[in-house]
Design a protein around this motif. Structure first.
Motif, PDB file in Angstrom:
ATOM      1  N   TYR A  24      49.193  35.700  47.029  1.00  0.00           N
ATOM      2  CA  TYR A  24      48.058  34.529  46.740  1.00  0.00           C
ATOM      3  C   TYR A  24      47.276  35.036  45.563  1.00  0.00           C
ATOM      4  N   VAL A  25      47.260  36.351  45.425  1.00  0.00           N
ATOM      5  CA  VAL A  25      46.401  36.921  44.196  1.00  0.00           C
ATOM      6  C   VAL A  25      47.202  36.449  43.003  1.00  0.00           C
ATOM      7  N   ARG A  26      48.481  36.782  42.810  1.00  0.00           N
ATOM      8  CA  ARG A  26      49.312  36.323  41.385  1.00  0.00           C
ATOM      9  C   ARG A  26      49.311  34.574  41.181  1.00  0.00           C
ATOM     10  N   GLY A  31      44.194  38.381  39.677  1.00  0.00           N
ATOM     11  CA  GLY A  31      44.748  39.853  39.615  1.00  0.00           C
ATOM     12  C   GLY A  31      43.868  40.536  38.705  1.00  0.00           C
ATOM     13  N   ALA A  32      42.986  39.847  37.760  1.00  0.00           N
ATOM     14  CA  ALA A  32      42.082  40.495  36.952  1.00  0.00           C
ATOM     15  C   ALA A  32      40.715  40.263  37.526  1.00  0.00           C
ATOM     16  N   GLY A  33      40.493  40.080  38.943  1.00  0.00           N
ATOM     17  CA  GLY A  33      39.422  39.756  39.346  1.00  0.00           C
ATOM     18  C   GLY A  33      38.482  41.054  39.417  1.00  0.00           C
ATOM     19  N   PRO A  50      29.885  38.970  43.651  1.00  0.00           N
ATOM     20  CA  PRO A  50      31.152  38.669  43.427  1.00  0.00           C
ATOM     21  C   PRO A  50      31.735  37.266  42.994  1.00  0.00           C
ATOM     22  N   THR A  51      32.581  37.009  42.063  1.00  0.00           N
ATOM     23  CA  THR A  51      33.243  35.727  42.099  1.00  0.00           C
ATOM     24  C   THR A  51      34.316  35.514  42.903  1.00  0.00           C
ATOM     25  N   ALA A  52      34.827  34.275  42.857  1.00  0.00           N
ATOM     26  CA  ALA A  52      35.996  33.994  43.833  1.00  0.00           C
ATOM     27  C   ALA A  52      37.151  34.793  43.381  1.00  0.00           C
TER      28      ALA A  52
END
Length: 312
Positions: A24-26, A31-33, A50-52
């Motif tokens: 889900y991250v990808r 991934g650069a969160g 934090p952002t989403a």
């Protein structure tokens, strides 16, 4: 012993969830969160405001950390409960080794900027290695739980050549997994608005290498599925044990479901939810194959793992 079995099988199930969340991250480009920092998130232990994308990536790191702790507990408990030479110990140690490599590969993706919109060949290579290690980790966890539940150690020789037959199937699944990772990356980075547009993108002479490679995934999937059906049938014939037969049926059934999900994924233009389901079933196919190998190549017939769990 009962608690250890719950821990072993539970750790395997938990890692399935962690892997799905990593996908889900990808798929969401998160991934650069946490920026280029690892293990810190934007230089902080716990990010503020934090952002989403940051929450998605940070939560993945937290759940991955919990997975590492569970595997460490698995190793410590195996050393206390099982004697030297017991395969359950080996499975736990293999799981820890694969978990450490998994963390290093994940860190490499972040530290070298191979995340978010990066479409480099280097990212595809590292993601392929990441996927292979993920499968090896799941296999080690499955074997750790299987051996703790009463499964016997196995050897590749003998058994009418089934070691070679199943080994080819394992190799085929690893190749299929790598091609699937590349395809998923291409779907994320180069979304299409229609099936016709997606096919045109794949065969365009100016198409990105990720698009050119993803056309091979369905072919590899069908070829691997046919071979696994053959290998499963051979396993059931060579070792006609109830568990072997059940695992053979489960392997074929799951792969048929996986092929159907693959075509649905293509038709629906790879929405995130179907990508996650597709990956989850692929992981179940892999686990079924690993356990089929263990049951078929066992040095002696093993008691049913379910019975072992009930009597622990």
């Amino acid at each position: 012993m009962r608690r250890y079995l719950w821990l072993a099988w539970g750790t395997l199930a938990y890692n399935l969830g962690v892997i799905a969340w990593g996908a889900y991250v990808r798929a969401t480009g998160s991934g650069a969160g946490c920026g280029s920092h690892w293990p810190l998130c934007n230089g902080e232990v716990i990010p503020r405001s934090p952002t989403a994308e940051m929450l998605i990536e940070f939560s993945h790191r937290v759940t991955s950390g919990i997975a590492l702790v569970l595997v460490v507990i698995l190793v410590v408990a195996a050393r206390r409960l099982f004697p030297k030479g017991h395969p359950a110990r080996l499975g736990a140690w293999m799981s820890l080794g694969m978990m450490i490599v998994e963390a290093l590969l994940g860190a490499g993706l972040v530290l070298f900027g191979l995340v978010a919109d990066d479409d480099s060949v280097a990212r595809a290579v590292v993601m392929g290695l990441h996927l292979v290690n993920t499968l090896l980790l799941l296999g080690a966890l499955a074997l750790a739980a299987w051996w703790a539940s009463g499964g016997r150690s196995f050897r590749l020789g003998g058994h009418a050549g089934m070691g070679l037959v199943l080994g080819i199937g394992v190799l085929g699944m690893l190749v299929l997994g790598v091609s699937g990772a590349i395809t998923a990356l291409g779907d994320t980075l180069f979304p299409a608005s229609s099936l016709r547009e997606g096919i045109a993108m794949d065969f365009s002479p100016t198409a990105h290498v990720l698009l050119r490679l993803r056309v091979f995934h369905p072919v590899i999937a069908v070829a691997t599925g046919v071979y696994l059906a053959f290998a499963a049938a051979m396993a059931a014939l060579v070792r006609p044990l109830p568990m072997v037969k059940r695992l053979a049926v489960a392997l074929v059934g799951l792969f048929v479901l996986q092929i159907g999900l693959g075509f649905l994924n293509l038709y629906l233009l790879a929405p995130v939810w179907i990508q996650l389901v597709h990956l989850f079933v692929a992981d179940l196919v892999w686990i079924a194959l690993v356990l089929l190998c263990a049951a078929t190549l066992a040095t002696s017939p093993a008691p049913e793992p379910e019975a072992g769990l009930a009597s622990a």
